[in-house]
Design a protein around this motif. Structure first.
Motif, PDB file in Angstrom:
ATOM      1  N   SER A   1      -5.842   3.217   2.955  1.00  0.00           N
ATOM      2  CA  SER A   1      -6.089   2.870   4.346  1.00  0.00           C
ATOM      3  C   SER A   1      -5.376   3.928   5.176  1.00  0.00           C
ATOM      4  CB  SER A   1      -5.554   1.455   4.644  1.00  0.00           C
ATOM      5  OG  SER A   1      -4.172   1.356   4.361  1.00  0.00           O
ATOM      6  N   PRO A   2      -5.539   3.921   6.500  1.00  0.00           N
ATOM      7  CA  PRO A   2      -4.909   4.983   7.296  1.00  0.00           C
ATOM      8  C   PRO A   2      -3.409   5.085   7.029  1.00  0.00           C
ATOM      9  CG  PRO A   2      -6.407   3.678   8.637  1.00  0.00           C
ATOM     10  CD  PRO A   2      -6.293   2.967   7.319  1.00  0.00           C
TER      11      PRO A   2
ATOM     12  N   ILE B   1       1.637   1.489  -1.158  1.00  0.00           N
ATOM     13  CA  ILE B   1       1.962   0.332  -2.000  1.00  0.00           C
ATOM     14  C   ILE B   1       1.381  -0.963  -1.439  1.00  0.00           C
ATOM     15  CG2 ILE B   1       4.049   1.403  -2.927  1.00  0.00           C
ATOM     16  CD1 ILE B   1       5.689  -0.505  -1.165  1.00  0.00           C
ATOM     17  N   VAL B   2       0.900  -0.923  -0.184  1.00  0.00           N
ATOM     18  CA  VAL B   2       0.187  -2.067   0.385  1.00  0.00           C
ATOM     19  C   VAL B   2      -1.017  -1.542   1.157  1.00  0.00           C
ATOM     20  CG1 VAL B   2       2.259  -3.498   0.601  1.00  0.00           C
ATOM     21  CG2 VAL B   2       1.500  -2.132   2.558  1.00  0.00           C
ATOM     22  N   ASP B   3      -1.973  -2.405   1.367  1.00  0.00           N
ATOM     23  CA  ASP B   3      -3.090  -2.120   2.248  1.00  0.00           C
ATOM     24  C   ASP B   3      -2.951  -3.028   3.463  1.00  0.00           C
ATOM     25  OD1 ASP B   3      -5.004  -0.204   2.201  1.00  0.00           O
ATOM     26  OD2 ASP B   3      -6.408  -1.281   0.917  1.00  0.00           O
TER      27      ASP B   3
ATOM     28  N   ASP C   1      -5.394  -0.646  16.367  1.00  0.00           N
ATOM     29  CA  ASP C   1      -6.597  -0.883  15.564  1.00  0.00           C
ATOM     30  C   ASP C   1      -6.513  -0.114  14.244  1.00  0.00           C
ATOM     31  OD1 ASP C   1      -6.911   1.726  16.390  1.00  0.00           O
ATOM     32  OD2 ASP C   1      -8.906   1.457  17.256  1.00  0.00           O
ATOM     33  N   ILE C   2      -5.310   0.328  13.895  1.00  0.00           N
ATOM     34  CA  ILE C   2      -5.141   1.181  12.713  1.00  0.00           C
ATOM     35  C   ILE C   2      -5.630   0.480  11.456  1.00  0.00           C
ATOM     36  CG2 ILE C   2      -3.466   2.364  11.237  1.00  0.00           C
ATOM     37  CD1 ILE C   2      -1.759   2.814  13.737  1.00  0.00           C
ATOM     38  N   PHE C   3      -5.269  -0.794  11.320  1.00  0.00           N
ATOM     39  CA  PHE C   3      -5.630  -1.512  10.100  1.00  0.00           C
ATOM     40  C   PHE C   3      -6.633  -2.626  10.375  1.00  0.00           C
ATOM     41  CE2 PHE C   3      -1.374   0.249   9.446  1.00  0.00           C
ATOM     42  CZ  PHE C   3      -1.583   0.983   8.293  1.00  0.00           C
TER      43      PHE C   3
ATOM     44  N   PHE D   1      -4.131  -7.542   4.635  1.00  0.00           N
ATOM     45  CA  PHE D   1      -2.870  -7.127   4.037  1.00  0.00           C
ATOM     46  C   PHE D   1      -2.806  -7.609   2.593  1.00  0.00           C
ATOM     47  CE2 PHE D   1       1.552  -7.833   2.837  1.00  0.00           C
ATOM     48  CZ  PHE D   1       2.105  -6.588   3.118  1.00  0.00           C
ATOM     49  N   ALA D   2      -2.440  -6.696   1.698  1.00  0.00           N
ATOM     50  CA  ALA D   2      -2.298  -7.062   0.282  1.00  0.00           C
ATOM     51  C   ALA D   2      -1.505  -5.974  -0.439  1.00  0.00           C
ATOM     52  CB  ALA D   2      -3.667  -7.210  -0.380  1.00  0.00           C
ATOM     53  N   PRO D   3      -0.665  -6.378  -1.388  1.00  0.00           N
ATOM     54  CA  PRO D   3      -0.023  -5.359  -2.224  1.00  0.00           C
ATOM     55  C   PRO D   3      -1.068  -4.688  -3.089  1.00  0.00           C
ATOM     56  CG  PRO D   3       0.478  -7.573  -3.017  1.00  0.00           C
ATOM     57  CD  PRO D   3      -0.275  -7.748  -1.739  1.00  0.00           C
TER      58      PRO D   3
END
Length: 295
Positions: A5-6, A21-23, A34-36, A41-43
């Motif tokens: 992801s960004p 290490i995470v999204d 608005d980056i994500f 969210f998830a490891p």
């Protein structure tokens, strides 16, 4: 190495390899981001993290001492999971002894003092935090997820743990007509928390931000370019903690950096000299073009 992801790094960590290490972001509610967007969210799976560590190891040298953890807020992960990542990194790159990454105030609050001590002992020695403002009304409106008191409390806890930290200051966040109020409140709160660095970013609403709906509904109005520069001037002038101030983001119309208190007066004098010369329309147009902004 694939990008999940960004990914973003503050200036002081531009030379550090990035390890996703995470999204996504564990909060995902801020009106100015608005980056994500659309990324839950998830490891990341351990095998993917291991593969990325291997990719970094293939390019590592004896000077590879620091790893920058990425994703919206990797320090939301439990300490046990973070330590496992550190173990994996150091098994393949023994020279690494330092870790950084973006962190929310809430992520610190959710860690015990003992857990912060564990992170520091394992090399987490300098992190970046989106404090943004010290004005409670602005923080609440933007749904930042923390208060001014939280900023001070968690800053002090980081100091006690021996973890350095950088705060982001989002100029213009309080909206039109409230720049001076925001500057004074933020200077007081940031000074009490005592970051090692402050990175100034100027509010530039994009069409994809949730804030665009607030603007359309008449709930928030962007300050003028000059008002935001005057806000930065007041903010810098009223800081009382030793720190560096860096105003060089591409959203910032006037670029400068220096140390407080050593260069504080010179930074203020620079702004006093340049603000009267700023062209309001040209400055706004530049930032609109850079970020497809909607004011």
């Amino acid at each position: 190495m694939p990008v999940k992801s960004p990914q973003h790094r503050p200036p002081q960590d531009m030379g550090a390899p990035m390890l996703p290490i995470v999204d996504g972001c564990a909060h995902g509610k801020c009106h100015f981001c608005d980056i994500f967007m659309g990324i839950p969210f998830a490891p990341l799976p351990e095998d993917e993290v291991a593969a990325d560590i291997e990719a970094i190891a293939q390019q590592a040298t004896a000077l590879t001492r620091r790893i920058y953890l990425t994703g919206g807020n990797p320090f939301a992960l439990p300490v046990k999971r973070l330590v496992k990542v550190f173990d994996q990194v150091e098994a393949r790159i023994p020279t690494v002894n330092s870790y950084g990454g973006f962190c929310r105030i809430a992520d610190i609050a959710n860690k015990s003092d003992d857990e912060l001590a564990v992170l520091r002992a394992r090399g987490v020695d300098d992190i970046a935090i989106g404090a943004e403002s010290g004005l409670d009304e602005a923080l609440a409106f933007m749904e930042k997820g923390h208060t001014a008191a939280d900023i001070v409390e968690q800053g002090r806890r980081l100091h006690d743990a021996g973890i350095k930290f950088t705060f982001f200051y989002l100029t213009g966040m309080a909206g039109a007509g409230r720049g001076q109020e925001n500057a004074l409140a933020s200077a007081e709160v940031f000074s009490q928390a005592g970051p090692d660095r402050i990175l100034v970013v100027t509010m530039t609403p994009t069409q994809n931000w949730p804030l665009a709906r607030d603007i359309e509904a008449g709930l928030w109005e962007a300050p003028t370019e000059v008002e935001m520069l005057e806000e930065i001037r007041t903010f810098v002038a009223n800081l009382t903690c030793p720190c560096s101030v860096n105003c060089s983001h591409d959203t910032d119309v006037l670029k400068f950096d220096g140390m407080v208190p050593e260069n504080q007066q010179k930074m203020v004098q620079l702004l006093d000299n340049l603000i009267p010369k700023v062209n309001e329309k040209a400055s706004r147009r530049m930032r609109e073009m850079l970020h497809s902004a909607t004011f």
